[in-house]
Design an enzyme around this catalytic site. Structure first.
Site, PDB file in Angstrom:
ATOM      1  N   GLY A 290     -21.316 -54.527 101.245  1.00  0.00           N
ATOM      2  CA  GLY A 290     -21.964 -55.723 100.729  1.00  0.00           C
ATOM      3  C   GLY A 290     -23.449 -55.515 100.498  1.00  0.00           C
ATOM      4  N   ASP A 291     -24.065 -56.521  99.921  1.00  0.00           N
ATOM      5  CA  ASP A 291     -25.449 -56.434  99.481  1.00  0.00           C
ATOM      6  C   ASP A 291     -26.339 -57.128 100.514  1.00  0.00           C
ATOM      7  OD1 ASP A 291     -27.816 -56.603  97.636  1.00  0.00           O
ATOM      8  OD2 ASP A 291     -26.328 -55.936  96.182  1.00  0.00           O
ATOM      9  N   ILE A 292     -27.474 -57.657 100.034  1.00  0.00           N
ATOM     10  CA  ILE A 292     -28.432 -58.293 100.940  1.00  0.00           C
ATOM     11  C   ILE A 292     -27.969 -59.711 101.250  1.00  0.00           C
ATOM     12  CG2 ILE A 292     -29.875 -59.235  99.082  1.00  0.00           C
ATOM     13  CD1 ILE A 292     -32.336 -58.433 100.829  1.00  0.00           C
ATOM     14  N   THR A 293     -28.213 -60.134 102.468  1.00  0.00           N
ATOM     15  CA  THR A 293     -27.906 -61.517 102.791  1.00  0.00           C
ATOM     16  C   THR A 293     -28.863 -62.043 103.850  1.00  0.00           C
ATOM     17  OG1 THR A 293     -26.098 -63.081 103.187  1.00  0.00           O
ATOM     18  CG2 THR A 293     -26.231 -61.197 104.666  1.00  0.00           C
ATOM     19  N   PHE A 294     -28.762 -63.336 104.106  1.00  0.00           N
ATOM     20  CA  PHE A 294     -29.600 -63.989 105.113  1.00  0.00           C
ATOM     21  C   PHE A 294     -28.700 -64.606 106.174  1.00  0.00           C
ATOM     22  CE2 PHE A 294     -32.972 -66.283 107.017  1.00  0.00           C
ATOM     23  CZ  PHE A 294     -32.469 -67.534 107.360  1.00  0.00           C
TER      24      PHE A 294
ATOM     25  N   GLY B 118     -18.643 -58.897 109.660  1.00  0.00           N
ATOM     26  CA  GLY B 118     -17.590 -59.872 109.383  1.00  0.00           C
ATOM     27  C   GLY B 118     -18.011 -60.909 108.382  1.00  0.00           C
ATOM     28  N   LEU B 119     -18.013 -62.176 108.825  1.00  0.00           N
ATOM     29  CA  LEU B 119     -18.282 -63.241 107.877  1.00  0.00           C
ATOM     30  C   LEU B 119     -19.388 -64.175 108.356  1.00  0.00           C
ATOM     31  CD1 LEU B 119     -17.020 -66.185 109.029  1.00  0.00           C
ATOM     32  CD2 LEU B 119     -14.885 -65.030 108.525  1.00  0.00           C
TER      33      LEU B 119
ATOM     34  N   CYS C 256     -26.499 -61.419  97.989  1.00  0.00           N
ATOM     35  CA  CYS C 256     -25.342 -60.579  97.721  1.00  0.00           C
ATOM     36  C   CYS C 256     -25.497 -59.837  96.392  1.00  0.00           C
ATOM     37  CB  CYS C 256     -24.054 -61.394  97.726  1.00  0.00           C
ATOM     38  SG  CYS C 256     -23.923 -62.420  99.207  1.00  0.00           S
TER      39      CYS C 256
ATOM     40  N   GLY D 209     -19.322 -59.155 104.891  1.00  0.00           N
ATOM     41  CA  GLY D 209     -19.767 -57.754 104.854  1.00  0.00           C
ATOM     42  C   GLY D 209     -19.129 -57.081 106.042  1.00  0.00           C
TER      43      GLY D 209
END
Lengths: 165, 234
Positions: free
Chosen positions: B81-85, B160-161, B178, B149
């Site tokens: 996965g990509d970037i997340t917060f 996980g989620l 994302c 991710g």
């Protein structure tokens, strides 16, 4: 043999349709049963294959593995010259936001990596046994190959694994 | 014959990202050697941005030094996965489970994580859906309500989620979430007309949805506190 050829072309046809309509569950389960397993290769229970040709062994992940992963979008490979050990991780593939470690079926020295996978990670899906090869290794203990699964054993292993759920 | 499948659930409250990462690494190792059963961590993080294995830091839109000013940390991880917060009022589940034991591949597992969040949303009358190919996650219309991710190592999952109950959505403005531009991020609070209960209730509902979707019939509950500190110190 003829049955397997028919099965794999059916599976390919199914995979083409299931790839474009990712949510069609029935297409998944059919193609899973027909995952291609090639003769002449050895297999690890973690779904990698190895082809031993003389001094060099080529390694990749199986058709069953790529099918269960989904579309591969990123491949991480080691540098040539690095060492791998049997059962140890040598890289990873990313699909559907999941990175999955890939483990080496044998120990040895990495002599070549498939640089095409950087630009075309999907080769692992479309050609897991040929263009989607991942690394070539100079085996340090060729007897390790004896401990791996043959095509029939691997096929049975996949069937049992898929039947478990 | 139906096998009774057990899941050990750890309810952890708010945990620093790095501590959670170290704990997961230990649990993955323990799960691999069969010291522990399938385990589920239920938690939140203080404001934290994270990147996946592809290190797509071009999707972080503010300079790294400015993160401290907004009270956030940044971590690089090995997950997909990509970037997340991640932040307060976002429910996170980190399942540490053996995919081989449940007979799932990565794709099916991720679909079940999506389904878990879709089912939770439906409890509040929110019709969420899984993303299209290449947009893994959970969406309400064109707005993203849940992110995924995952890392799979020796067939054992980690990460996980993350489901947005009511996080401060402004934090998402500093990233291309994302890696998908031009799509909004949303939350249960924004999407539902229902009155939301205490967050603890929603966390437990999320855990129940996960257990049901993944087929766990026996849940063993462990609360926070001493379990965490023992594991991290080791």
């Amino acid at each position: 043999m003829a049955l397997r050829v028919w099965a794999s072309s059916t599976a390919n046809a199914l995979r083409i349709s299931s790839a474009s309509k990712a949510r069609l569950s029935p297409a998944f389960s059919l193609s899973r049963c027909f995952s291609t397993v090639l003769d002449g290769l050895k297999y690890a229970s973690s779904h990698e294959w190895v082809k031993h040709e003389g001094a060099v062994a080529t390694i990749g992940i199986t058709d069953h593995a790529q099918d269960h992963l989904g579309e591969v979008v990123f491949v991480e490979l080691p540098e040539p010259g690095g060492k791998v050990s049997q059962g140890g991780s040598f890289g990873a593939v990313e699909s559907v936001k999941a990175t999955s470690d890939v483990n080496s079926p044998i120990s040895g020295e990495v002599v070549e990596v498939n640089s095409k996978l950087t630009g075309s990670p999907g080769l692992i899906n479309s050609s897991p046994y040929e263009e989607g090869w991942m690394i070539k290794v100079k085996p340090s203990s060729p007897s390790e190959l004896e401990s791996l699964l043959g095509p029939k054993e691997y096929t049975k292993f996949c069937e049992e694994e898929d039947a478990a759920h | 014959m139906k096998v009774l499948r057990s899941l050990e659930v750890w309810k952890m409250g708010s945990i620093n990202y790095l501590n959670a990462l170290k704990l997961q690494e230990k649990l993955v190792s323990d799960r691999k050697t069969h010291k522990i059963p399938d385990t589920l961590l239920s938690l939140q993080h203080p404001p934290t941005y994270t990147l996946g294995k592809r290190r797509t830091d071009h999707n972080l839109l503010i300079p790294e030094p400015d993160l401290q000013k907004i009270g956030a940390e940044l971590h690089y991880t090995q997950r997909g996965g990509d970037i997340t917060f991640h932040g307060p009022h976002q429910a996170i589940l980190y399942p540490i489970i053996s995919l081989r034991d449940v007979g799932l591949g990565a794709r099916n597992y991720v679909e079940k994580l999506e389904l878990t969040m879709i089912e939770l949303a439906s409890l509040y009358g929110v019709r969420a859906r899984a993303g299209q190919t290449g947009e893994t996650g959970v969406w309400v219309g064109e707005r993203k309500i849940g992110a995924i991710g995952v890392r799979i190592s020796y067939g054992i999952t980690s990460h996980g989620l993350a489901f947005n109950i009511d996080p401060d959505l402004n934090y998402f403005k500093h990233i291309v979430p994302c890696g998908i531009a031009n799509k909004e991020v949303t939350s249960l609070r924004k999407e539902t007309d229902s009155v939301l209960p205490a967050e603890e209730v929603i966390h437990e509902q999320l855990i129940s949805c996960f257990a049901r979707v993944l087929g766990y019939s026996n849940l063993i509950w462990k609360e926070n506190g001493s379990i965490l500190s023992d594991s991290v110190e080791n």
